[in-house]
Structure formats: C-alpha cells, structure tokens
Design a protein around this motif. Structure first.
Motif, PDB file in Angstrom:
ATOM      1  N   HIS A 156       0.761  -1.168  -0.025  1.00 41.72           N
ATOM      2  CA  HIS A 156      -0.120   0.015  -0.108  1.00 41.72           C
ATOM      3  C   HIS A 156       0.836   1.294   0.000  1.00 41.72           C
ATOM      4  N   GLY A 157       1.745   1.206   0.944  1.00 40.85           N
ATOM      5  CA  GLY A 157       2.679   2.454   0.973  1.00 40.85           C
ATOM      6  C   GLY A 157       2.361   3.456   2.020  1.00 40.85           C
ATOM      7  N   ASP A 158       1.824   2.998   3.151  1.00 41.05           N
ATOM      8  CA  ASP A 158       1.592   3.640   4.489  1.00 41.05           C
ATOM      9  C   ASP A 158       3.229   3.674   4.851  1.00 41.05           C
ATOM     10  N   ILE A 159       3.529   5.028   5.308  1.00 37.74           N
ATOM     11  CA  ILE A 159       4.939   5.254   5.964  1.00 37.74           C
ATOM     12  C   ILE A 159       4.352   6.024   7.123  1.00 37.74           C
ATOM     13  N   GLU A 160       5.217   5.593   8.228  1.00 38.67           N
ATOM     14  CA  GLU A 160       5.240   6.190   9.593  1.00 38.67           C
ATOM     15  C   GLU A 160       6.550   6.344  10.244  1.00 38.67           C
ATOM     16  N   PHE A 161       6.961   7.518  10.655  1.00 42.63           N
ATOM     17  CA  PHE A 161       8.244   7.711  11.589  1.00 42.63           C
ATOM     18  C   PHE A 161       7.282   7.934  12.799  1.00 42.63           C
ATOM     19  N   LYS A 162       7.996   7.138  13.944  1.00 40.16           N
ATOM     20  CA  LYS A 162       7.432   7.017  15.276  1.00 40.16           C
ATOM     21  C   LYS A 162       8.542   7.296  16.110  1.00 40.16           C
ATOM     22  N   ASP A 163       8.524   8.403  17.023  1.00 36.24           N
ATOM     23  CA  ASP A 163       9.368   8.550  17.852  1.00 36.24           C
ATOM     24  C   ASP A 163      10.913   8.569  17.388  1.00 36.24           C
ATOM     25  N   VAL A 164      11.197   9.102  16.374  1.00 34.29           N
ATOM     26  CA  VAL A 164      12.454   8.708  15.867  1.00 34.29           C
ATOM     27  C   VAL A 164      13.299   9.989  16.507  1.00 34.29           C
ATOM     28  N   SER A 165      14.696   9.480  16.825  1.00 34.01           N
ATOM     29  CA  SER A 165      15.894  10.352  17.250  1.00 34.01           C
ATOM     30  C   SER A 165      16.697   9.750  16.477  1.00 34.01           C
ATOM     31  N   PHE A 166      17.637  10.927  15.865  1.00 33.47           N
ATOM     32  CA  PHE A 166      18.801  10.465  15.369  1.00 33.47           C
ATOM     33  C   PHE A 166      19.872  11.672  15.238  1.00 33.47           C
ATOM     34  N   ALA A 167      21.115  10.902  15.169  1.00 31.96           N
ATOM     35  CA  ALA A 167      22.342  11.719  15.062  1.00 31.96           C
ATOM     36  C   ALA A 167      23.544  10.981  14.000  1.00 31.96           C
ATOM     37  N   TYR A 168      23.846  11.702  13.393  1.00 31.77           N
ATOM     38  CA  TYR A 168      24.760  11.098  12.372  1.00 31.77           C
ATOM     39  C   TYR A 168      26.162  10.390  13.047  1.00 31.77           C
ATOM     40  N   PRO A 169      26.487   9.275  12.624  1.00 30.74           N
ATOM     41  CA  PRO A 169      27.618   8.626  13.307  1.00 30.74           C
ATOM     42  C   PRO A 169      29.084   9.348  13.400  1.00 30.74           C
ATOM     43  N   THR A 170      29.106  10.191  12.404  1.00 31.55           N
ATOM     44  CA  THR A 170      30.380  10.697  12.392  1.00 31.55           C
ATOM     45  C   THR A 170      30.225  12.377  13.483  1.00 31.55           C
ATOM     46  N   ARG A 171      28.870  12.473  13.576  1.00 32.37           N
ATOM     47  CA  ARG A 171      28.717  13.798  14.673  1.00 32.37           C
ATOM     48  C   ARG A 171      27.677  13.146  15.672  1.00 32.37           C
ATOM     49  N   PRO A 172      27.790  12.502  16.489  1.00 31.14           N
ATOM     50  CA  PRO A 172      27.064  11.910  17.374  1.00 31.14           C
ATOM     51  C   PRO A 172      26.566  12.813  18.428  1.00 31.14           C
ATOM     52  N   GLU A 173      27.229  13.848  18.585  1.00 34.08           N
ATOM     53  CA  GLU A 173      26.779  14.928  19.661  1.00 34.08           C
ATOM     54  C   GLU A 173      25.754  15.668  19.086  1.00 34.08           C
ATOM     55  N   ALA A 174      25.561  15.838  17.837  1.00 34.83           N
ATOM     56  CA  ALA A 174      24.665  16.809  17.181  1.00 34.83           C
ATOM     57  C   ALA A 174      23.427  16.130  16.822  1.00 34.83           C
ATOM     58  N   ILE A 175      22.353  16.215  17.591  1.00 34.56           N
ATOM     59  CA  ILE A 175      21.078  15.516  17.422  1.00 34.56           C
ATOM     60  C   ILE A 175      20.328  16.136  16.157  1.00 34.56           C
ATOM     61  N   VAL A 176      20.064  15.518  15.115  1.00 32.35           N
ATOM     62  CA  VAL A 176      19.488  16.167  14.161  1.00 32.35           C
ATOM     63  C   VAL A 176      17.801  15.987  14.092  1.00 32.35           C
ATOM     64  N   LEU A 177      17.316  14.900  14.642  1.00 35.01           N
ATOM     65  CA  LEU A 177      16.036  14.723  14.814  1.00 35.01           C
ATOM     66  C   LEU A 177      15.721  13.953  16.190  1.00 35.01           C
ATOM     67  N   ASN A 178      14.535  14.618  16.993  1.00 39.34           N
ATOM     68  CA  ASN A 178      14.447  14.344  18.314  1.00 39.34           C
ATOM     69  C   ASN A 178      12.980  13.946  18.410  1.00 39.34           C
ATOM     70  N   ASN A 179      12.637  12.944  18.618  1.00 43.43           N
ATOM     71  CA  ASN A 179      11.240  12.237  18.737  1.00 43.43           C
ATOM     72  C   ASN A 179      10.461  13.014  17.718  1.00 43.43           C
ATOM     73  N   PHE A 180      10.730  12.681  16.621  1.00 45.27           N
ATOM     74  CA  PHE A 180      10.096  12.864  15.504  1.00 45.27           C
ATOM     75  C   PHE A 180       8.974  12.069  14.924  1.00 45.27           C
ATOM     76  N   ASN A 181       7.808  12.647  14.730  1.00 41.24           N
ATOM     77  CA  ASN A 181       6.543  11.655  14.318  1.00 41.24           C
ATOM     78  C   ASN A 181       6.080  12.088  13.075  1.00 41.24           C
ATOM     79  N   LEU A 182       5.792  11.339  12.068  1.00 41.83           N
ATOM     80  CA  LEU A 182       5.206  11.634  10.951  1.00 41.83           C
ATOM     81  C   LEU A 182       4.582  10.606  10.259  1.00 41.83           C
ATOM     82  N   LYS A 183       3.270  10.706   9.592  1.00 38.29           N
ATOM     83  CA  LYS A 183       2.648   9.593   8.941  1.00 38.29           C
ATOM     84  C   LYS A 183       2.528  10.095   7.703  1.00 38.29           C
TER      85      LYS A 183
END
Length: 695
Positions: free
Chosen positions: A445-472
């Motif tokens: 079908h193609g239903d996509i969901e980002f649920k409570d996503v937190s992410f920082a790039y491995p080369t810059r672990p101290e810089a949080i890019v996404l914090n508790n990101f939610n999107l349907k």
C-alpha cells in the motif's frame, strides 16, 4: 633565509607534524620565545599524547641554545584535536586522517591468507617443488665443478691420461644439471604467476564486495582515494611481494641450508670457522626488520596522502579551474610527493645499509675461506677441487643471503600492504542487514510512519538532528517537507532509504519496521530515490536508465524515458540512447541529467518515490520541465518530497514545516498561508530573494 628555515624546520618535524593553517599571533610569539609558545599551546590541548609533547620539546630544545637560530625558526605550529601540526608557507589543506588508526591497524591476517591459497594448493605445491628443485640443482653444481677441477689438476701430473674420456661424464652431468635448472625455473615462475594472479584477483574482488557492503557512515568518514588505493596499489604490492618471496626467498633459503650442509661435508673445520658469525647477522636483521616495517607503514600512508590530493583535484577539476587553482594543487601534490619520496629514501637507506652490511660480512667469509682453504691445501687436508667446491658453495650462500636481504624490503612492504587489504576485507558493517521481510507487490500500500524517531549522524553523534520526530505519510499521497537548510529534511529521506538506522524509535512501511525488511528489496524495488545531484555513470544513456532495473528490455527503457519526459531530447542526440554521457554525466545539462535520473527511478516501478531537492539546482525553465516529469512519474505512488523551493510543493496533499528537527506546522498550502507562521515567512523570504535576483 626565513623561508629556508621554515622548510627545514618542517622537514625535521615531519614524522610528528601535519600541514594546517597557521596563526599570526603564535608565529610572532614563536619567533621571540619559542619555548613559551610551545608551552602555551601544549597546556591548552586536551587529550594530547605524552610522546607528542616530548617530541615537540625534543625538537625545540636544540634550537633554544642559539638566539639567532631560534629567531628564525619560523615553524608555524597549531594544535588541532590534540595533534601538533606544521606548515611551510606553500599553500596546503588538511589531509583528514582515517579515525582509529593505531599500530595494530592493518594487521596481516594469516588465516585469511591461507584460505585464499587453499584452492590453489596443488599449483603452489608444484611451484614450491620446482623452486626447491632449482635450489638443489644449484647446490649440486659446485660438487660437479669440484670434480672437474680435480680432473684438470690430475691432467698436469698424469699427462698420459685421455682428457676426453676423463671429462666426458662430468661434462654431460653438468649439462644435464643446467638443462634441469632451466626447465624447473620455467615451471616455478609460470606456476607462481598463476597462483599470485588468482589470489590477487580474489582478494581484489572480496575487498570491493566488502567496501560495497559497508554502512553509509563508513563512506562518510573514508575517502575515495584511500579506498581506490587499497584496491589497486596495495593489492598489487602484496601480489608482487608474494611471488618474489616464494620464488626467490624459498629458493635462496633452500640454497643456504643445502650449501651449508655441503660445506660441512667438504670441511667441518673450515665451515665452523666461517659460519660462526651467522647468528649475529640473523639477530641484527630481525631488529632492523622491525624498524623498517614501521617506516614502511609511514611510507604507504604518505603515498596515500599524495593520492588523495590528486584524486580530489581531478574529481573537482571544474572547481579547481574556476578558481585558477592549478598551480596550488600542483604545489600541494608536489609537497606530498616529496615527503613520500623522502620517507621512501629513508626506507631505501635502511634496506641498503642492511644489505651492505650483510654483503660485507659474506665477502669477508669468502676471503677467510680462501686463506684457510689455501692453508689446508698446503698441508694436504683438502684437494684443489674441494677448495673450489667450498668457494662456490660459499658464494652460493653469499648470493642467496644477498637475495634474501633484497627481498627483505619487498616482504615488509607486501605484509604491510596485505594487512591494509585484509583490514577492509574483514571489516564488518555495524548496521544489521539480516532482515528478510518483503511485501508482495499486490499487497503493498505504501503507508509510511516515523514514530518517536531520534537520530544523530555517526560521524557527529553529539549533534542531534531529529528528536522524537513523528510523521505519517498515507498511501498514495504526496507529503512535502520544507524548511531552511540544516533542519533534517534530507535526513528523513536517508532514514527512509535506510542509509542509516535510527537511534531511537522506528520507521515503518505498511506497519513493518524497515529494519526487518530485506535491504536489497527495500532500495531496489520498494523505493525510488531522485536526489538533488543525480550521478550518472560514464556509459551510455540507455545503460544509465537500465541501472534501475538491470534486466529491463529496451522497450521498458524507452517507456521509462517517455514517462520522465526524456525520450525526445535523448533521440535528438546523434547516437540516441547509445550516447556516452561522460564521467558523472558532464556532457549533459542539469535538466537532462535529472530527467535521466527520473527515468532510472521510474524503470523499477517503485510504490514509494522520494524526491530529495530534485529541482533545486535547476533554472526556472528546466525546473518546469523536470517538475512536469516528476508529477507524471509520481502518479499512483506514495511520494515524499524534500524541497527548498516552495513553488514545487504547492500541490502536495500535506506540507510539513520542519525546524530544528521538529515539526512546527502541518497542512495544505492554503491552510499554512492563512496561519502566517513559519511557512508564510518562508514564502515571503523566497519572494524577496527572487525580487532581489530580478533586480
């Protein structure tokens, strides 16, 4: 004088220092009070290694003794991440070192090496046997020479003896030995070439496969020039060393052992006197070898730096040419090459000293043999043939040991190069790609969901890019993500493609976590990605489009090109779909490259389409053409649009405004305009920029 002292200072400090930009205040301080300058900078450095600090003061200390010389020291010191760095006045740039480099990195994997040899064990055994046969024949030849010398000596005391009858059998035997030597030499060289080439080819393939399987974080921190250098130069160095070591080394060692046994048989007393110093040479060689092995690693690292400078300049030639940087690039490359040449000369000096010392010792053995052999001959304890055989055997040992010393540098270089190759062959990706789930096409079908996503790039672990990101993102809908640069828009697309794994939370398609899915299916079948800067391969237009589906027919390629609004301009080329696009598609315009990239994505018919700034690098005319192609290609699919130009997302079903990794507004174009919030401000800002450009 000042520049000369700068260059000399950098050369002296080269083992510990790396090029970097300097600081005027510190240079003035260094001119007047070098010790204070070093103390000031060292005291401010965190995590600075003790041996690095000692190295600085060992260098500065002798110069402090003379005020005039310390005034002209001119070495520009800065500290970057705890490393002391030096730069002459010539232009340069920082050569980023691979992280986590230590003395144990690139350790040679013997078990892996034997695995490569196992399929070719019989060829290798035949090559080894042939090499040993040559060695044994070389050992036996001196004995036959001794027999011939004795016959010649007897002819003088017995003139009535028929020379032909006496010499016939030994001469025929010598001829047969020489013929056998030639035959076995041909066999071992030919067989070793087969084994070496096959092993090198397999290593090269395994290395390339291992690199392809690494995480995107690996490519974020590694440089293309270094990876290519390992596939080409390091594998070649290892192959050459392998063949030389087996052919020359094995034969030389066998000859040394066999000739030593022959010497013992001919004269134990003379042998004991001449070989008494051999252990000293072995111990000294082992010690020198450890030093040369370390220097060899430095040589290869410096050669890699020079390769990186050249690779960057060539791959970015348009930028170099635009800023008239040819001279600077040539200067930087020359500096790196000179440094590599100096290190290589130091390595050559060490190998040369070792070989010279070994040869001097062995030549001394030959002279001692001649003196002692003559004495034993005069007392009747040895015949002329025995002395001749002893001398030839001693010279065989000399040549063999000299050959071993010559191979010494090749072995060091080969083991070091092989260790670097095995380091990447054995490197395991950190991302778990063991997922096997796929969604059948008729069930997708193609239903996509980002649920409570937190992410920082491995080369810059101290810089949080996404914090508790939610999107349907509902199936079949077009969702656009907008916002200023650096707020995580492209990161969302990268996470959906699973270029990286989320630190927390999950990304799901039709309720299935993408970490449980087959990565090859996810990227190759489920998702089509069109990026801002599409990279085309240096082949034909048809093959670039077919890259999206290697088994596609020509008809499918043409249909995909028509969908992407690319068929017309492709057929206008003299060679049509067989037109070569050049490296990175340089012979095409930006709009043409983008439409070929759209056709490539459309060809695999993905249910989900990701458009990451697909039109931001195009002019207004090309943007309209490409936008039309994108709208056609997106029909009936779930579409995620990452956009900076708001004019391209006005028709989206849902617009998400992102700021600092969080959603601040959501809605349609009209709804967000009425709110007069972030989205409205972005529209005003872009309108103002366009007005300024029109002026």
């Amino acid at each position: 004088m000042w520049q000369l002292l700068q260059m000399q200072s950098c050369q002296l400090m080269r083992p510990r220092l790396t090029p970097i930009r300097s600081n005027g205040y510190f240079i003035n301080l260094l001119k007047n009070k070098p010790s204070d300058a070093v103390k000031r900078y060292v005291s401010n450095v965190k995590n600075c290694k003790e041996n690095e600090i000692k190295g600085i003061f060992q260098f500065i200390s002798p110069w402090k003794l003379c005020t005039g010389i310390s005034l002209g020291l001119g070495t520009r010191l800065l500290l970057n991440d705890g490393a002391v760095l030096c730069k002459a006045k010539a232009p340069s740039r920082i050569i980023q070192r691979r992280p986590n480099v230590n003395e144990d990195s690139g350790k040679f994997d013997w078990s892996k090496f034997f695995e490569y040899l196992k399929p070719h064990k019989w060829l290798l055994a035949a090559a080894v046997a042939s090499a040993m046969a040559v060695a044994f024949l070389n050992i036996y030849i001196p004995a036959m020479l001794g027999v011939i010398v004795n016959i010649l000596a007897d002819m003088r005391s017995n003139p009535n003896v028929d020379f032909i009858d006496e010499i016939k059998y030994p001469a025929l035997k010598m001829i047969s030995l020489y013929i056998g030597q030639a035959i076995f030499t041909f066999f071992y060289i030919h067989l070793l070439a087969q084994v070496g080439e096959r092993v090198a080819a397999q290593m090269k393939q395994d290395l390339f496969v291992s690199i392809l399987q690494q995480d995107m974080a690996f490519f974020d921190q590694e440089r293309t020039g270094e990876l290519v250098n390992r596939i080409t130069v390091d594998v070649q160095d290892f192959k050459s060393s392998f063949k030389q070591t087996i052919s020359g080394g094995l034969r030389a060692i066998t000859q040394v052992v066999g000739s030593a046994v022959s010497l013992l048989v001919i004269s134990p007393h003379l042998t004991g006197m001449t070989l008494i110093c051999v252990p000293t040479v072995v111990i000294g060689g082992t010690f020198i070898g450890s030093l040369l092995r370390k220097l060899s690693r430095e040589v290869q690292a410096q050669i890699e730096k020079a390769t990186l400078v050249a690779e960057e300049a060539i791959s970015n030639m348009r930028t170099v040419r635009a800023f008239a940087g040819e001279e600077n690039e040539a200067k930087m490359f020359a500096d790196e090459c000179d440094t590599a040449a100096n290190l290589s000369m130091e390595l050559g000096l060490g190998v040369g000293l070792f070989q010279a010392g070994t040869n001097l010792f062995l030549n001394g053995m030959v002279l001692a043999t001649m003196f002692l052999g003559g004495h034993l001959m005069s007392t009747g304890q040895m015949s002329a043939g025995d002395v001749m055989a002893f001398l030839v055997n001693a010279q065989t040992i000399q040549r063999s040991v000299a050959q071993i010393s010559l191979l010494f540098g090749a072995v060091i270089k080969g083991v070091s190069a092989g260790g670097r190759v095995f380091e990447y062959i054995n490197k395991e990706p950190k991302m778990d790609t063991s997922g096997t789930k796929v969604i059948k096409y008729h069930e997708f079908h193609g239903d996509i969901e980002f649920k409570d996503v937190s992410f920082a790039y491995p080369t810059r672990p101290e810089a949080i890019v996404l914090n508790n990101f939610n999107l349907k993102i509902p199936a079949g809908k077009t969702v656009a993500i907008v916002g200023s640069s650096g707020n995580g828009k492209s990161t969302i697309a990268a996470l959906l493609e699973r270029f990286y794994d989320v630190d927390k939370g999950s990304v799901t398609i039709d309720g299935v976590d993408i970490r449980e899915m087959d990565c090859h299916w996810l990227r190759g079948r489920a998702i089509g990605l069109i990026s801002q800067e599409p990279v085309l391969f240096a082949t034909t237009v048809k093959e670039n489009i077919r890259y999206g589906k290697p088994d596609a027919s020509d008809a499918e390629v043409y249909q995909a090109a028509q969908t992407a609004n690319a068929d017309e301009f492709i057929r206008s080329f003299p060679a049509g779909y067989d037109t070569l696009v050049g490296e990175r598609g340089m012979s095409l315009s930006g709009g043409q490259k983008q439409r070929i990239a759209i056709a490539r994505a459309v060809l695999k018919n993905p249910p989900v389409m990701v458009l990451d700034e697909a039109t931001s690098a195009l002019d207004a005319t090309s943007e309209k053409v490409v936008q039309t192609a994108l709208e056609t290609a997106s029909k009936g699919r779930t579409v995620l649009v990452i956009a900076h130009r708001l004019s391209t997302v006005m028709s989206a079903d849902l617009i998400v405004v992102l700021s600092k990794g969080k959603i601040v507004e959501m809605g349609t174009h009209e709804q967000l305009k009425k709110q007069k919030g972030h989205y409205w401000n972005l529209i005003k800002q872009q309108d103002q920029e366009e007005d300024n450009r029109s002026l």
